[in-house]
Design an enzyme around this catalytic site. Structure first.
Site, PDB file in Angstrom:
ATOM      1  N   GLU A  69     -18.774  23.227  39.076  1.00 39.31           N
ATOM      2  CA  GLU A  69     -18.034  22.294  38.292  1.00 39.31           C
ATOM      3  C   GLU A  69     -17.060  22.634  38.240  1.00 39.31           C
ATOM      4  O   GLU A  69     -16.414  22.207  37.803  1.00 39.31           O
ATOM      5  CB  GLU A  69     -18.338  20.994  37.425  1.00 39.31           C
ATOM      6  CG  GLU A  69     -19.983  20.692  37.613  1.00 39.31           C
ATOM      7  CD  GLU A  69     -19.673  19.790  38.593  1.00 39.31           C
ATOM      8  OE1 GLU A  69     -18.158  19.222  38.611  1.00 39.31           O
ATOM      9  OE2 GLU A  69     -20.908  18.848  38.942  1.00 39.31           O
ATOM     10  N   ASP A  73     -24.094  22.060  29.358  1.00 40.54           N
ATOM     11  CA  ASP A  73     -23.615  20.557  30.456  1.00 40.54           C
ATOM     12  C   ASP A  73     -22.899  19.247  28.984  1.00 40.54           C
ATOM     13  O   ASP A  73     -23.754  19.076  27.800  1.00 40.54           O
ATOM     14  CB  ASP A  73     -24.526  20.119  30.719  1.00 40.54           C
ATOM     15  CG  ASP A  73     -23.503  19.308  31.821  1.00 40.54           C
ATOM     16  OD1 ASP A  73     -22.735  18.683  31.807  1.00 40.54           O
ATOM     17  OD2 ASP A  73     -24.422  19.343  33.170  1.00 40.54           O
ATOM     18  N   ASP A  86     -17.858  22.129  32.089  1.00 46.00           N
ATOM     19  CA  ASP A  86     -17.509  21.161  31.134  1.00 46.00           C
ATOM     20  C   ASP A  86     -18.117  21.483  29.784  1.00 46.00           C
ATOM     21  O   ASP A  86     -17.722  20.006  29.020  1.00 46.00           O
ATOM     22  CB  ASP A  86     -17.381  19.956  31.469  1.00 46.00           C
ATOM     23  CG  ASP A  86     -19.041  19.131  31.867  1.00 46.00           C
ATOM     24  OD1 ASP A  86     -19.929  19.649  30.864  1.00 46.00           O
ATOM     25  OD2 ASP A  86     -18.706  18.648  32.468  1.00 46.00           O
ATOM     26  N   HIS A 146     -22.515  19.695  40.497  1.00 47.10           N
ATOM     27  CA  HIS A 146     -24.591  20.177  39.570  1.00 47.10           C
ATOM     28  C   HIS A 146     -24.842  19.701  40.739  1.00 47.10           C
ATOM     29  O   HIS A 146     -26.211  20.187  40.317  1.00 47.10           O
ATOM     30  CB  HIS A 146     -24.305  19.958  38.977  1.00 47.10           C
ATOM     31  CG  HIS A 146     -24.831  20.394  37.506  1.00 47.10           C
ATOM     32  ND1 HIS A 146     -24.210  20.660  36.436  1.00 47.10           N
ATOM     33  CD2 HIS A 146     -25.383  21.530  37.744  1.00 47.10           C
ATOM     34  CE1 HIS A 146     -25.302  21.729  35.241  1.00 47.10           C
ATOM     35  NE2 HIS A 146     -25.937  22.439  36.696  1.00 47.10           N
ATOM     36  N   HIS A 178     -24.560  14.366  41.467  1.00 48.15           N
ATOM     37  CA  HIS A 178     -24.594  15.566  40.416  1.00 48.15           C
ATOM     38  C   HIS A 178     -25.206  14.687  39.367  1.00 48.15           C
ATOM     39  O   HIS A 178     -24.899  15.880  38.278  1.00 48.15           O
ATOM     40  CB  HIS A 178     -22.802  16.257  40.635  1.00 48.15           C
ATOM     41  CG  HIS A 178     -21.899  14.934  39.723  1.00 48.15           C
ATOM     42  ND1 HIS A 178     -20.789  15.809  39.453  1.00 48.15           N
ATOM     43  CD2 HIS A 178     -22.025  14.128  39.745  1.00 48.15           C
ATOM     44  CE1 HIS A 178     -20.343  14.974  38.863  1.00 48.15           C
ATOM     45  NE2 HIS A 178     -20.412  13.807  38.661  1.00 48.15           N
ATOM     46  N   HIS A 207     -22.707  16.696  30.043  1.00 47.58           N
ATOM     47  CA  HIS A 207     -23.610  15.530  30.545  1.00 47.58           C
ATOM     48  C   HIS A 207     -25.482  16.462  30.707  1.00 47.58           C
ATOM     49  O   HIS A 207     -26.016  16.998  30.771  1.00 47.58           O
ATOM     50  CB  HIS A 207     -23.430  15.179  31.524  1.00 47.58           C
ATOM     51  CG  HIS A 207     -21.924  14.935  31.414  1.00 47.58           C
ATOM     52  ND1 HIS A 207     -20.788  16.483  32.091  1.00 47.58           N
ATOM     53  CD2 HIS A 207     -20.900  13.719  31.596  1.00 47.58           C
ATOM     54  CE1 HIS A 207     -19.689  15.831  31.602  1.00 47.58           C
ATOM     55  NE2 HIS A 207     -19.333  14.294  31.525  1.00 47.58           N
ATOM     56  N   ASP A 211     -27.172  14.486  33.183  1.00 46.83           N
ATOM     57  CA  ASP A 211     -27.264  14.682  34.490  1.00 46.83           C
ATOM     58  C   ASP A 211     -28.728  14.179  34.862  1.00 46.83           C
ATOM     59  O   ASP A 211     -29.842  14.990  35.724  1.00 46.83           O
ATOM     60  CB  ASP A 211     -27.415  15.952  34.501  1.00 46.83           C
ATOM     61  CG  ASP A 211     -25.625  16.378  34.624  1.00 46.83           C
ATOM     62  OD1 ASP A 211     -25.062  15.360  34.250  1.00 46.83           O
ATOM     63  OD2 ASP A 211     -25.652  18.137  35.058  1.00 46.83           O
ATOM     64  N   ASP A 231     -22.772  23.927  33.300  1.00 48.08           N
ATOM     65  CA  ASP A 231     -21.689  23.392  34.178  1.00 48.08           C
ATOM     66  C   ASP A 231     -20.768  23.896  32.754  1.00 48.08           C
ATOM     67  O   ASP A 231     -20.493  23.777  31.794  1.00 48.08           O
ATOM     68  CB  ASP A 231     -22.082  22.143  33.505  1.00 48.08           C
ATOM     69  CG  ASP A 231     -20.623  20.867  34.195  1.00 48.08           C
ATOM     70  OD1 ASP A 231     -19.772  21.423  33.986  1.00 48.08           O
ATOM     71  OD2 ASP A 231     -21.137  19.643  34.803  1.00 48.08           O
TER      72      ASP A 231
END
Length: 311
Positions: A283, A134, A240, A107, A151, A136, A138, A238
């Site tokens: 990702e 996401d 995830d 990312h 990332h 996260h 980031d 992302d």
């Protein structure tokens, strides 16, 4: 809150695929194969069936990690060079009325892709809205990151913080303003990231918000935030953000993410706005996947973002 009806963009839509086989921002290897996994998926046929004109311009050049010294923050300068190349490509695509679809890779590439979109819209006297799907945030900087993995830093750089060369790739300064950024699906943040989000007043919808309010209400708010005072939306996804039971082949899986149907709904709502200018899908780690299932899921989601409907 009910979303107002939107006029969909005229067809045919033109999309430019840009692969970024970048794994320098992550500690776990394998996400550099993400662009290849996506190209082996049903992505292009699905888009073409929707009437989308797809041009694949190949990959941004990324140095082989084994040839480089250092790691983590030590790769910042190389990542900046990759992101500068990517920013030039996404800016050129947006100027030409083509939607860049960036396939990652980790990312950290978004520090370049979003910067390019911001440059092109800035030239038209517009700011850029950013929806960040996401697990996260980031939003660490090299000074706050516990891992040193780049990332985990692209949002900070798009907001103008961190490594100065990486934070200044856009002609819009900063590339993204806090009031035009919205997170959806967060569930794994460092303490420093929580403090930064609060300090900057960034709107962040966690999985709890989705659980309590429902994905539709959250996405209605997210779209309003990203489209108010902007000339279009860059969507950075992302994989995830989806629960790893649905999408196991990701770089940093976190349990408790969005369901498959929630993920499709988010994409459908974004498409219905008519405001999507560019998109990242990042990702995917084929090493951790099974029979390219996560890439196929991602291809389905992208198709929803570009107009595929159930009926």
């Amino acid at each position: 809150m009910m979303r107002p009806l939107q006029t969909r963009p005229p067809c045919p839509v033109a999309v430019q695929l840009i692969g970024v086989p970048l794994d320098l921002g992550a500690s776990r290897r394998g996400v550099d194969m993400g662009p290849s996994a996506m190209r082996l998926s049903s992505l292009v046929p699905q888009l073409e069936r929707l009437g989308v004109r797809v041009t694949d311009t190949g990959n941004v050049a990324v140095p082989d990690r084994s040839t480089l010294l250092g790691g983590g923050n030590g790769f910042l300068d190389v990542i900046t060079e990759v992101c500068a190349d990517l920013a030039a490509r996404t800016a050129a695509a947006v100027r030409a009325g083509v939607r860049p679809l960036v396939l990652g890779g980790d990312h950290s590439l978004a520090a370049g892709s979003v910067a390019g979109t911001a440059t092109a819209l800035h030239e038209q006297h517009h700011r850029t809205g950013l929806i960040w799907l996401d697990a996260h945030a980031d939003i660490n900087t090299p000074a706050t990151s516990l891992s040193g993995n780049v990332h985990g830093m692209p949002v900070a750089h798009l907001l103008g913080h961190g490594h100065a060369p990486l934070a200044s790739l856009s002609s819009a300064v900063p590339a993204i303003r806090p009031e035009h950024l919205v997170y959806v699906g967060l569930r794994d943040l460092d303490d420093a990231e929580k403090a930064t989000i609060r300090a900057l007043g960034i709107r962040a919808f966690t999985m709890r918000d989705i659980d309590e309010r429902g994905l539709r209400a959250v996405m209605d708010d997210a779209v309003t935030i990203a489209t108010t005072g902007t000339g279009g939306v860059h969507l950075s996804c992302d994989v995830d953000w989806i629960d790893p039971q649905e999408a196991p082949g990701v770089g940093t899986p976190v349990r408790g993410g969005a369901t498959l149907r929630e993920a499709h709904l988010a994409m459908e709502i974004i498409h219905d706005t008519g405001a999507l200018v560019a998109m990242d899908l990042v990702e995917i780690n084929p090493i951790l996947d099974s029979r390219n299932a996560t890439a196929e899921l991602a291809a389905d989601l992208i198709a929803s973002a570009f107009g595929r409907h159930i009926l």
